[in-house]
Design a protein around this motif. Structure first.
Motif, PDB file in Angstrom:
ATOM      1  N   CYS A  82      45.048 -13.020 -17.771  1.00 44.22           N
ATOM      2  CA  CYS A  82      43.890 -13.294 -17.181  1.00 44.22           C
ATOM      3  C   CYS A  82      43.960 -13.021 -15.473  1.00 44.22           C
ATOM      4  CB  CYS A  82      42.815 -14.340 -17.541  1.00 44.22           C
ATOM      5  SG  CYS A  82      41.322 -14.284 -17.025  1.00 44.22           S
ATOM      6  N   GLN A  83      44.983 -13.857 -15.138  1.00 49.54           N
ATOM      7  CA  GLN A  83      45.248 -13.900 -13.742  1.00 49.54           C
ATOM      8  C   GLN A  83      45.765 -12.413 -13.359  1.00 49.54           C
ATOM      9  OE1 GLN A  83      48.764 -16.145 -12.517  1.00 49.54           O
ATOM     10  NE2 GLN A  83      48.276 -15.667 -10.378  1.00 49.54           N
ATOM     11  N   TRP A  84      46.449 -11.402 -14.108  1.00 46.97           N
ATOM     12  CA  TRP A  84      46.692 -10.222 -13.904  1.00 46.97           C
ATOM     13  C   TRP A  84      45.468  -9.327 -13.781  1.00 46.97           C
ATOM     14  CZ3 TRP A  84      45.971  -5.988 -17.225  1.00 46.97           C
ATOM     15  CH2 TRP A  84      46.210  -4.617 -16.784  1.00 46.97           C
ATOM     16  N   LEU A  85      44.437  -9.557 -14.750  1.00 48.38           N
ATOM     17  CA  LEU A  85      43.332  -8.762 -14.515  1.00 48.38           C
ATOM     18  C   LEU A  85      42.332  -9.012 -13.348  1.00 48.38           C
ATOM     19  CD1 LEU A  85      41.835  -9.571 -18.312  1.00 48.38           C
ATOM     20  CD2 LEU A  85      42.501  -7.362 -17.259  1.00 48.38           C
ATOM     21  N   PHE A  86      42.364 -10.288 -12.821  1.00 47.07           N
ATOM     22  CA  PHE A  86      41.783 -10.657 -11.379  1.00 47.07           C
ATOM     23  C   PHE A  86      42.326  -9.945 -10.525  1.00 47.07           C
ATOM     24  CE2 PHE A  86      39.675 -14.115 -13.808  1.00 47.07           C
ATOM     25  CZ  PHE A  86      38.122 -13.494 -13.742  1.00 47.07           C
ATOM     26  N   GLN A  87      43.768 -10.005 -10.300  1.00 48.61           N
ATOM     27  CA  GLN A  87      44.520  -9.379  -9.320  1.00 48.61           C
ATOM     28  C   GLN A  87      44.450  -8.089  -9.413  1.00 48.61           C
ATOM     29  OE1 GLN A  87      48.553 -11.243  -9.364  1.00 48.61           O
ATOM     30  NE2 GLN A  87      49.288 -10.006  -7.518  1.00 48.61           N
ATOM     31  N   ILE A  88      44.562  -7.314 -10.251  1.00 49.62           N
ATOM     32  CA  ILE A  88      44.503  -5.916 -10.088  1.00 49.62           C
ATOM     33  C   ILE A  88      43.442  -5.366  -9.528  1.00 49.62           C
ATOM     34  CG2 ILE A  88      43.676  -5.385 -12.627  1.00 49.62           C
ATOM     35  CD1 ILE A  88      45.786  -3.249 -12.672  1.00 49.62           C
ATOM     36  N   VAL A  89      42.208  -6.000  -9.931  1.00 54.84           N
ATOM     37  CA  VAL A  89      40.935  -5.494  -9.474  1.00 54.84           C
ATOM     38  C   VAL A  89      40.974  -5.780  -7.752  1.00 54.84           C
ATOM     39  CG1 VAL A  89      38.394  -5.935  -9.272  1.00 54.84           C
ATOM     40  CG2 VAL A  89      39.770  -5.686 -11.502  1.00 54.84           C
ATOM     41  N   GLU A  90      41.407  -7.181  -7.338  1.00 54.96           N
ATOM     42  CA  GLU A  90      41.703  -7.326  -6.004  1.00 54.96           C
ATOM     43  C   GLU A  90      42.260  -6.359  -5.230  1.00 54.96           C
ATOM     44  OE1 GLU A  90      42.459 -11.518  -5.314  1.00 54.96           O
ATOM     45  OE2 GLU A  90      41.035 -12.105  -6.788  1.00 54.96           O
ATOM     46  N   GLU A  91      43.379  -6.211  -5.619  1.00 53.21           N
ATOM     47  CA  GLU A  91      44.388  -5.261  -5.159  1.00 53.21           C
ATOM     48  C   GLU A  91      43.603  -3.820  -4.959  1.00 53.21           C
ATOM     49  OE1 GLU A  91      48.309  -5.128  -7.067  1.00 53.21           O
ATOM     50  OE2 GLU A  91      48.593  -7.145  -6.589  1.00 53.21           O
ATOM     51  N   MET A  92      43.111  -3.355  -6.016  1.00 54.05           N
ATOM     52  CA  MET A  92      42.479  -2.104  -6.154  1.00 54.05           C
ATOM     53  C   MET A  92      41.321  -2.049  -5.037  1.00 54.05           C
ATOM     54  SD  MET A  92      40.781  -0.270  -9.516  1.00 54.05           S
ATOM     55  CE  MET A  92      39.380  -1.242  -9.208  1.00 54.05           C
ATOM     56  N   MET A  93      40.723  -2.984  -4.711  1.00 59.79           N
ATOM     57  CA  MET A  93      39.728  -3.022  -3.831  1.00 59.79           C
ATOM     58  C   MET A  93      40.022  -2.495  -2.560  1.00 59.79           C
ATOM     59  SD  MET A  93      36.804  -3.863  -5.052  1.00 59.79           S
ATOM     60  CE  MET A  93      35.615  -4.499  -3.708  1.00 59.79           C
ATOM     61  N   ASP A  94      41.132  -2.758  -1.951  1.00 59.48           N
ATOM     62  CA  ASP A  94      41.730  -2.001  -0.637  1.00 59.48           C
ATOM     63  C   ASP A  94      41.394  -0.474  -0.758  1.00 59.48           C
ATOM     64  OD1 ASP A  94      42.598  -4.560   0.205  1.00 59.48           O
ATOM     65  OD2 ASP A  94      44.403  -3.924   0.500  1.00 59.48           O
ATOM     66  N   PHE A  95      41.729   0.222  -1.715  1.00 60.24           N
ATOM     67  CA  PHE A  95      41.607   1.520  -1.918  1.00 60.24           C
ATOM     68  C   PHE A  95      39.874   1.879  -2.344  1.00 60.24           C
ATOM     69  CE2 PHE A  95      45.709   0.491  -2.987  1.00 60.24           C
ATOM     70  CZ  PHE A  95      46.555   1.173  -2.156  1.00 60.24           C
ATOM     71  N   PHE A  96      39.717   1.139  -3.259  1.00 64.81           N
ATOM     72  CA  PHE A  96      37.958   1.438  -3.620  1.00 64.81           C
ATOM     73  C   PHE A  96      36.956   1.331  -2.625  1.00 64.81           C
ATOM     74  CE2 PHE A  96      34.518   0.266  -6.550  1.00 64.81           C
ATOM     75  CZ  PHE A  96      34.871   1.300  -7.570  1.00 64.81           C
ATOM     76  N   ILE A  97      37.293   0.530  -1.503  1.00 65.24           N
ATOM     77  CA  ILE A  97      36.194   0.332  -0.537  1.00 65.24           C
ATOM     78  C   ILE A  97      36.339   1.730   0.356  1.00 65.24           C
ATOM     79  CG2 ILE A  97      35.735  -0.640   1.563  1.00 65.24           C
ATOM     80  CD1 ILE A  97      36.469  -3.463   0.269  1.00 65.24           C
ATOM     81  N   ILE A  98      37.671   2.160   0.567  1.00 65.55           N
ATOM     82  CA  ILE A  98      37.952   3.474   1.384  1.00 65.55           C
ATOM     83  C   ILE A  98      37.057   4.628   0.703  1.00 65.55           C
ATOM     84  CG2 ILE A  98      39.487   5.182   2.197  1.00 65.55           C
ATOM     85  CD1 ILE A  98      41.445   2.610   2.303  1.00 65.55           C
ATOM     86  N   ASP A  99      37.474   4.691  -0.650  1.00 66.45           N
ATOM     87  CA  ASP A  99      36.654   5.670  -1.218  1.00 66.45           C
ATOM     88  C   ASP A  99      35.053   5.644  -1.189  1.00 66.45           C
ATOM     89  OD1 ASP A  99      38.862   6.762  -2.019  1.00 66.45           O
ATOM     90  OD2 ASP A  99      39.031   6.114  -4.260  1.00 66.45           O
ATOM     91  N   LEU A 100      34.456   4.344  -1.267  1.00 66.79           N
ATOM     92  CA  LEU A 100      33.113   4.163  -1.069  1.00 66.79           C
ATOM     93  C   LEU A 100      32.808   4.686   0.219  1.00 66.79           C
ATOM     94  CD1 LEU A 100      32.371   0.712  -2.686  1.00 66.79           C
ATOM     95  CD2 LEU A 100      31.641   2.900  -3.451  1.00 66.79           C
ATOM     96  N   LEU A 101      33.340   4.286   1.092  1.00 67.12           N
ATOM     97  CA  LEU A 101      33.236   4.684   2.732  1.00 67.12           C
ATOM     98  C   LEU A 101      32.996   6.181   2.796  1.00 67.12           C
ATOM     99  CD1 LEU A 101      35.043   1.977   4.636  1.00 67.12           C
ATOM    100  CD2 LEU A 101      32.438   2.389   4.130  1.00 67.12           C
ATOM    101  N   THR A 102      33.862   6.876   2.036  1.00 71.21           N
ATOM    102  CA  THR A 102      33.874   8.496   2.088  1.00 71.21           C
ATOM    103  C   THR A 102      32.798   9.176   1.467  1.00 71.21           C
ATOM    104  OG1 THR A 102      35.685   8.611   0.395  1.00 71.21           O
ATOM    105  CG2 THR A 102      36.550   8.250   2.768  1.00 71.21           C
ATOM    106  N   MET A 103      32.133   8.422   0.600  1.00 72.01           N
ATOM    107  CA  MET A 103      31.142   9.106  -0.299  1.00 72.01           C
ATOM    108  C   MET A 103      30.005   9.579   0.498  1.00 72.01           C
ATOM    109  SD  MET A 103      31.533   7.090  -3.924  1.00 72.01           S
ATOM    110  CE  MET A 103      30.211   7.976  -4.989  1.00 72.01           C
ATOM    111  N   PRO A 104      29.182  10.424   0.348  1.00 68.95           N
ATOM    112  CA  PRO A 104      27.840  10.783   0.955  1.00 68.95           C
ATOM    113  C   PRO A 104      26.961   9.514   0.780  1.00 68.95           C
ATOM    114  CG  PRO A 104      28.523  12.517  -0.524  1.00 68.95           C
ATOM    115  CD  PRO A 104      29.509  11.497  -0.949  1.00 68.95           C
ATOM    116  N   ASN A 105      26.256   9.048   1.807  1.00 69.63           N
ATOM    117  CA  ASN A 105      25.497   8.097   1.782  1.00 69.63           C
ATOM    118  C   ASN A 105      23.978   8.622   1.785  1.00 69.63           C
ATOM    119  OD1 ASN A 105      24.706   9.233   4.456  1.00 69.63           O
ATOM    120  ND2 ASN A 105      25.766   7.463   5.659  1.00 69.63           N
ATOM    121  N   ASP A 106      23.777   9.691   1.381  1.00 70.96           N
ATOM    122  CA  ASP A 106      22.263  10.351   1.366  1.00 70.96           C
ATOM    123  C   ASP A 106      21.816   9.990  -0.107  1.00 70.96           C
ATOM    124  OD1 ASP A 106      23.926  12.055  -0.006  1.00 70.96           O
ATOM    125  OD2 ASP A 106      22.877  13.941   0.717  1.00 70.96           O
ATOM    126  N   LYS A 107      22.481   9.484  -1.224  1.00 64.03           N
ATOM    127  CA  LYS A 107      22.158   8.875  -2.271  1.00 64.03           C
ATOM    128  C   LYS A 107      22.745   7.854  -2.570  1.00 64.03           C
ATOM    129  CE  LYS A 107      23.582  12.594  -4.854  1.00 64.03           C
ATOM    130  NZ  LYS A 107      23.668  13.223  -6.181  1.00 64.03           N
TER     131      LYS A 107
END
Length: 214
Positions: A82-107
């Protein structure tokens, strides 16, 4: 990585977040938002991010991998898994947020990703987040037998000593993961929706839309 939360809040004000545990309807709701309301979405592709990580900075993202002892991996202690499940999502967020910022903001964007709410509340306010959960029994009945988890089930059947007991053990981790997110969301006053077997997809969709004011 450190990003100013006030900047994120401004740049991601078109993002809506479906939080919660497995088998509670997050993926189904995401498809409804995309198909019926024209939302964008972003998948949590761990394999996309892994080549840009190191074991020192991102240890959770290195797993699972083909070199594992699969029987040991699937049967590791519940707290550890369970600790790994939470940790992998937290680590992934570094990249995930960058991808969100690069998506079009018109939708608008709809995200389905289970994570502790305190990790995203600084930039995704509670009015744009909802937590889905279902009963422990539903998770145990469905998780390893979903079509999108076929590869996991095939791996368990092929590489573990006792697949039936491995599935029972793995379900304990998924139940704990779900319950911890639900408890945290409740404490922070985030809207929660329980998916029960009698609830239709349309009813769940209506509840979420009403919460989001859509």
């Amino acid at each position: 990585m450190k990003i100013n939360n006030n900047y994120l809040k401004e740049q991601l004000k078109h993002v809506y977040w479906l939080n919660g545990g497995p088998c509670a309807g997050k993926t189904t709701m995401t498809k409804k938002f995309v198909e019926e309301l024209g939302f964008q979405t972003l998948g949590d592709d761990v394999l996309k991010y892994r080549p840009f990580t190191s074991p020192v900075e991102y240890p959770a993202l290195q797993f699972p991998n083909p070199d594992l002892d699969w029987n040991k991996w699937f049967n590791k202690p519940v707290n550890e898994h369970c600790q790994w499940l939470f940790q992998i999502v937290e680590e992934m967020m570094d990249f995930f947020i960058i991808d969100l910022l690069t998506m079009p903001n018109d939708k608008p964007i709809i995200i389905d990703l289970g994570i502790m709410p305190e990790r995203i509340l600084p930039f995704i306010p509670e009015e744009r987040m909802v937590c889905f959960y279902t009963s422990d029994e539903e998770i145990e009945r469905l998780y390893y037998f979903r079509e999108d988890h076929k590869m996991i089930l095939d791996c368990i059947n092929a590489y573990t000593i006792n697949p039936e007991e491995t599935i029972k053990h793995g379900n304990k981790s998924m139940v704990k993961f779900s319950n911890e997110i639900k408890t945290a969301c409740n404490k922070m006053g985030i809207k929660t929706v329980e998916r029960i077997p009698s609830m239709s997809v349309e009813e769940q969709f209506r509840l979420v839309r009403e919460h989001f004011g859509l």
